[in-house]
Design an enzyme around this catalytic site. Sequence first.
Site, PDB file in Angstrom:
ATOM      1  N   ASN A 106      39.086  33.872  33.236  1.00 44.39           N
ATOM      2  CA  ASN A 106      37.816  33.893  34.265  1.00 44.39           C
ATOM      3  C   ASN A 106      36.666  33.746  33.449  1.00 44.39           C
ATOM      4  O   ASN A 106      36.359  34.168  32.652  1.00 44.39           O
ATOM      5  CB  ASN A 106      37.899  35.652  34.654  1.00 44.39           C
ATOM      6  CG  ASN A 106      36.819  35.702  35.613  1.00 44.39           C
ATOM      7  OD1 ASN A 106      35.954  34.974  35.670  1.00 44.39           O
ATOM      8  ND2 ASN A 106      36.684  37.058  36.333  1.00 44.39           N
TER       9      ASN A 106
ATOM     10  N   CYS B 282      30.015  36.548  38.916  1.00 42.15           N
ATOM     11  CA  CYS B 282      31.149  35.730  39.133  1.00 42.15           C
ATOM     12  C   CYS B 282      30.805  34.662  40.494  1.00 42.15           C
ATOM     13  O   CYS B 282      31.313  33.664  40.572  1.00 42.15           O
ATOM     14  CB  CYS B 282      32.267  36.255  39.559  1.00 42.15           C
ATOM     15  SG  CYS B 282      32.845  36.976  37.718  1.00 42.15           S
TER      16      CYS B 282
ATOM     17  N   HIS C 268      36.753  31.288  43.273  1.00 40.03           N
ATOM     18  CA  HIS C 268      36.337  31.797  41.790  1.00 40.03           C
ATOM     19  C   HIS C 268      37.730  32.273  41.180  1.00 40.03           C
ATOM     20  O   HIS C 268      38.728  32.867  41.776  1.00 40.03           O
ATOM     21  CB  HIS C 268      35.512  32.993  42.030  1.00 40.03           C
ATOM     22  CG  HIS C 268      35.358  33.649  40.764  1.00 40.03           C
ATOM     23  ND1 HIS C 268      35.194  33.157  39.528  1.00 40.03           N
ATOM     24  CD2 HIS C 268      35.616  34.954  40.432  1.00 40.03           C
ATOM     25  CE1 HIS C 268      35.313  33.942  38.566  1.00 40.03           C
ATOM     26  NE2 HIS C 268      35.483  35.371  39.095  1.00 40.03           N
TER      27      HIS C 268
HETATM   28  N1  ACO Z   1      48.659  44.494  28.377  1.00 43.41           N
HETATM   29  C1  ACO Z   1      49.937  45.503  28.568  1.00 43.41           C
HETATM   30  N2  ACO Z   1      49.478  46.298  29.289  1.00 43.41           N
HETATM   31  C2  ACO Z   1      48.207  46.690  30.012  1.00 43.41           C
HETATM   32  C3  ACO Z   1      47.285  45.612  29.800  1.00 43.41           C
HETATM   33  C4  ACO Z   1      47.407  44.618  29.135  1.00 43.41           C
HETATM   34  N3  ACO Z   1      46.385  43.742  28.891  1.00 43.41           N
HETATM   35  N4  ACO Z   1      46.063  46.333  30.626  1.00 43.41           N
HETATM   36  C5  ACO Z   1      46.741  47.422  30.989  1.00 43.41           C
HETATM   37  N5  ACO Z   1      47.785  47.580  30.805  1.00 43.41           N
HETATM   38  C6  ACO Z   1      48.668  48.791  31.089  1.00 43.41           C
HETATM   39  C7  ACO Z   1      47.929  49.764  31.467  1.00 43.41           C
HETATM   40  O1  ACO Z   1      47.531  50.712  30.276  1.00 43.41           O
HETATM   41  C8  ACO Z   1      48.710  50.614  32.369  1.00 43.41           C
HETATM   42  O2  ACO Z   1      49.770  51.398  31.565  1.00 43.41           O
HETATM   43  P1  ACO Z   1      50.303  53.008  32.131  1.00 43.41           P
HETATM   44  O3  ACO Z   1      50.906  52.595  33.489  1.00 43.41           O
HETATM   45  O4  ACO Z   1      51.218  53.024  30.970  1.00 43.41           O
HETATM   46  O5  ACO Z   1      49.043  53.664  32.013  1.00 43.41           O
HETATM   47  C9  ACO Z   1      49.585  49.529  33.316  1.00 43.41           C
HETATM   48  O6  ACO Z   1      49.302  48.461  32.548  1.00 43.41           O
HETATM   49  C10 ACO Z   1      48.818  49.342  34.595  1.00 43.41           C
HETATM   50  O7  ACO Z   1      47.324  49.287  34.495  1.00 43.41           O
HETATM   51  P2  ACO Z   1      46.483  49.065  35.733  1.00 43.41           P
HETATM   52  O8  ACO Z   1      45.010  49.272  35.176  1.00 43.41           O
HETATM   53  O9  ACO Z   1      47.013  49.959  36.863  1.00 43.41           O
HETATM   54  O10 ACO Z   1      47.046  47.420  35.869  1.00 43.41           O
HETATM   55  P3  ACO Z   1      46.846  46.662  37.251  1.00 43.41           P
HETATM   56  O11 ACO Z   1      48.016  46.212  38.194  1.00 43.41           O
HETATM   57  O12 ACO Z   1      45.701  47.304  37.981  1.00 43.41           O
HETATM   58  O13 ACO Z   1      46.242  45.265  36.597  1.00 43.41           O
HETATM   59  C11 ACO Z   1      44.084  44.270  36.604  1.00 43.41           C
HETATM   60  C12 ACO Z   1      44.896  45.290  36.033  1.00 43.41           C
HETATM   61  C13 ACO Z   1      44.918  42.952  36.259  1.00 43.41           C
HETATM   62  C14 ACO Z   1      42.850  44.333  35.766  1.00 43.41           C
HETATM   63  C15 ACO Z   1      43.914  44.549  37.888  1.00 43.41           C
HETATM   64  O14 ACO Z   1      43.425  45.330  38.355  1.00 43.41           O
HETATM   65  C16 ACO Z   1      43.272  43.360  38.557  1.00 43.41           C
HETATM   66  O15 ACO Z   1      43.440  42.023  38.714  1.00 43.41           O
HETATM   67  N6  ACO Z   1      41.741  43.652  39.004  1.00 43.41           N
HETATM   68  C17 ACO Z   1      40.970  42.785  39.437  1.00 43.41           C
HETATM   69  C18 ACO Z   1      39.911  42.807  38.341  1.00 43.41           C
HETATM   70  C19 ACO Z   1      39.537  41.233  38.189  1.00 43.41           C
HETATM   71  O16 ACO Z   1      40.164  40.171  38.290  1.00 43.41           O
HETATM   72  N7  ACO Z   1      38.352  41.426  37.645  1.00 43.41           N
HETATM   73  C20 ACO Z   1      37.758  40.067  37.383  1.00 43.41           C
HETATM   74  C21 ACO Z   1      36.417  40.068  37.102  1.00 43.41           C
HETATM   75  S1  ACO Z   1      35.782  40.603  38.632  1.00 43.41           S
HETATM   76  C22 ACO Z   1      35.798  39.093  39.451  1.00 43.41           C
HETATM   77  O17 ACO Z   1      35.654  37.948  38.888  1.00 43.41           O
HETATM   78  C23 ACO Z   1      35.608  39.118  40.807  1.00 43.41           C
END
Ligand code: ACO
Length: 325
Positions: free
Chosen positions: A282, A119, A252
């Site tokens: 993304n 990225c 980004h």
């Molecule tokens: N739809 C519905 N529920 C979902 C989804 C979905 N797509 N994905 C996860 N969940 C659920 C999980 O199963 C979990 O349920 P549970 O509590 O019953 O176990 C709950 O939502 C929370 O899951 P988490 O993984 O803890 O969610 P989080 O708040 O961390 O959000 C996310 C996940 C959006 C990926 C977040 O961690 C994030 O934004 N991370 C940054 C990663 C990123 O942006 N990466 C991009 C690539 S890297 C880059 O470009 C820099």
Amino acid sequence: MTRYSRITGTGSYLPPRRLTNADLAAELAAKGVETSDEWIVERTGIRARHFAAPDVFSSDLAVEAAKNALDAAGLLPSDVDLIIVATSTPDMVFPSVACIVQNKLGIGGCPAFDVQAVCCGFIYALTLADAMIKTGSASKALVIGAEVFSRILDFSDRTTCVLFGDGAGAVVLEASDTPGILASDLHADGKNVGILCVPGHVSGGQVLGSPLLKMDGQAVFKLAVGMLESTARAALDKAKLTEADIDWMVPHQANIRIMRSTARKLKMPLEKVVVTVDQHGNTSAASIPLALDVSVRSGTIKKGDTLMLEAVGGGFTWGAVILKY
Ligand code: ACO
């Protein structure tokens, strides 16, 4: 006279198939994977993304973006003397997407190569092109970010497959006697390979290991904000500017919460942050040049504005570029 590099044209291209969160949720539901528009918007800010057709490659998206950027700069493909493509989803193992783009543009002879910094790839590519222009190795460069991330998504993993999209963005970077690119700051730290990667590789005619993206989202989130803040500050120091001098931040486009957290740490008003993640998802290395082109064409970013581009990506890689548009 000091030789600088300056962006003289921007372009972008999105494949026509657009999926809203509701469209994607319906497709995933058919495979037994549950998600919702509400969850995706709240956690990421994403509302829609574009996916390329199966026979469309990164080079196809890159060529369209490049043609648009060349038109905007008033140049012909034959004027180009350097092509750098930032991508993690190349058409094939080799040759590079840049060489394929060069051929599709109907030109040959100038150096053409890919940069793989996930990225952060466009920040790396722009920095390299700037250095090559400043040292006289090139004077009219095409710098492109192009991705078909839909090819490496695991559609049974709802925590990752809702985040990404396909697209391409490009800039023409030309030698100039006025700046241009003011400062650049690049970093990498390979110890974090495992938290965001596509581990598979080709060996003996087979793909060994998973060819699909895996990510520890929370670990990425925590690392990303700190890295973006520190590289933004370092780039500002190098440019001898402060955050108050920045007209537009073009980050980004990974996740609206990462962008907001970074802006808050930098004390940048959110109104100065360009946001396209809602419409594109993304798009990895393509996200910054795509966001830049959208903002230039809408009249948001104007000639003379001071911009901060910044990104973090798998590797980890992170960096920022400050420039006068
Ligand atoms: N739809 C519905 N529920 C979902 C989804 C979905 N797509 N994905 C996860 N969940 C659920 C999980 O199963 C979990 O349920 P549970 O509590 O019953 O176990 C709950 O939502 C929370 O899951 P988490 O993984 O803890 O969610 P989080 O708040 O961390 O959000 C996310 C996940 C959006 C990926 C977040 O961690 C994030 O934004 N991370 C940054 C990663 C990123 O942006 N990466 C991009 C690539 S890297 C880059 O470009 C820099």
